[in-house]
Motif scaffolding. Sequence first.
Motif, mmCIF file in Angstrom:
data_model
loop_
_atom_site.group_PDB
_atom_site.id
_atom_site.type_symbol
_atom_site.label_atom_id
_atom_site.label_comp_id
_atom_site.label_asym_id
_atom_site.label_seq_id
_atom_site.Cartn_x
_atom_site.Cartn_y
_atom_site.Cartn_z
ATOM 1 N N SER A 43 0.872 -1.180 0.000
ATOM 2 C CA SER A 43 0.000 0.000 0.000
ATOM 3 C C SER A 43 0.908 1.228 0.000
ATOM 4 C CB SER A 43 -0.926 -0.001 1.218
ATOM 5 O OG SER A 43 -0.185 -0.038 2.409
ATOM 6 N N GLU A 44 0.296 2.368 -0.248
ATOM 7 C CA GLU A 44 1.071 3.596 -0.341
ATOM 8 C C GLU A 44 0.779 4.491 0.847
ATOM 9 O OE1 GLU A 44 2.321 6.736 -3.830
ATOM 10 O OE2 GLU A 44 0.555 5.495 -4.073
ATOM 11 N N GLY A 45 1.833 4.991 1.468
ATOM 12 C CA GLY A 45 1.689 5.928 2.578
ATOM 13 C C GLY A 45 1.385 7.324 2.048
ATOM 14 N N ILE A 46 0.892 8.195 2.900
ATOM 15 C CA ILE A 46 0.544 9.548 2.463
ATOM 16 C C ILE A 46 1.760 10.358 2.049
ATOM 17 C CG2 ILE A 46 -1.618 9.712 3.732
ATOM 18 C CD1 ILE A 46 -0.133 11.201 5.930
ATOM 19 N N ASP A 47 2.934 9.942 2.507
ATOM 20 C CA ASP A 47 4.166 10.644 2.143
ATOM 21 C C ASP A 47 4.871 10.030 0.935
ATOM 22 O OD1 ASP A 47 4.838 8.319 3.421
ATOM 23 O OD2 ASP A 47 6.269 9.224 4.793
ATOM 24 N N GLY A 48 4.211 9.105 0.237
ATOM 25 C CA GLY A 48 4.778 8.498 -0.963
ATOM 26 C C GLY A 48 5.589 7.244 -0.712
ATOM 27 N N THR A 49 5.701 6.847 0.533
ATOM 28 C CA THR A 49 6.410 5.609 0.843
ATOM 29 C C THR A 49 5.543 4.413 0.471
ATOM 30 O OG1 THR A 49 5.559 5.637 3.100
ATOM 31 C CG2 THR A 49 7.739 6.612 2.746
ATOM 32 N N VAL A 50 6.172 3.258 0.360
ATOM 33 C CA VAL A 50 5.456 2.012 0.095
ATOM 34 C C VAL A 50 5.488 1.190 1.377
ATOM 35 C CG1 VAL A 50 5.459 -0.128 -1.235
ATOM 36 C CG2 VAL A 50 5.983 2.026 -2.347
ATOM 37 N N ILE A 51 4.341 0.669 1.763
ATOM 38 C CA ILE A 51 4.224 -0.104 2.993
ATOM 39 C C ILE A 51 3.962 -1.559 2.617
ATOM 40 C CG2 ILE A 51 2.920 -0.397 5.130
ATOM 41 C CD1 ILE A 51 2.138 2.637 4.733
ATOM 42 N N LEU A 52 4.828 -2.446 3.090
ATOM 43 C CA LEU A 52 4.696 -3.874 2.828
ATOM 44 C C LEU A 52 4.274 -4.578 4.108
ATOM 45 C CD1 LEU A 52 7.998 -4.435 0.817
ATOM 46 C CD2 LEU A 52 5.768 -3.701 -0.028
ATOM 47 N N GLU A 53 3.209 -5.381 4.003
ATOM 48 C CA GLU A 53 2.694 -6.091 5.169
ATOM 49 C C GLU A 53 2.350 -7.527 4.791
ATOM 50 O OE1 GLU A 53 0.155 -3.240 7.822
ATOM 51 O OE2 GLU A 53 -0.436 -2.962 5.733
ATOM 52 N N PRO A 54 2.656 -8.484 5.662
ATOM 53 C CA PRO A 54 2.221 -9.853 5.402
ATOM 54 C C PRO A 54 0.705 -9.933 5.482
ATOM 55 C CG PRO A 54 3.398 -9.712 7.500
ATOM 56 C CD PRO A 54 3.398 -8.353 6.896
#
Length: 97
Positions: A43-54
């Motif tokens: 998913s994408e964070g509001i600051d443009g980062t990418v969040i990876l979750e199992p």
Amino acid sequence: MHRIVIDQTKVRIDEQLIRRGATPFPRPLEWWQRTLPIWVTASEGIDGTVILEPNGKVANGRQRKLTPTVLRQEMKAIRSYLASRTHLDFSDALIEA
């Protein structure tokens, strides 16, 4: 610590890929979703980062229960998967949250 945050501006690409016309980072969320294994949600964070979750998905269609032990194993597997990308260097880009 149930997710990994990636600052895409810090991802380094191997020179061989750049010479062959590889697109630079940041890349769109769709690219991450296509590239990652089925058991990882991007998913994408509001600051443009990418969040990876199992996510507990298994290739045979079952859903695995995400116990603390399984979460630790999955987080280790995500880090191993990223480290195995031979032409991409995530070492400075990973922020575990």
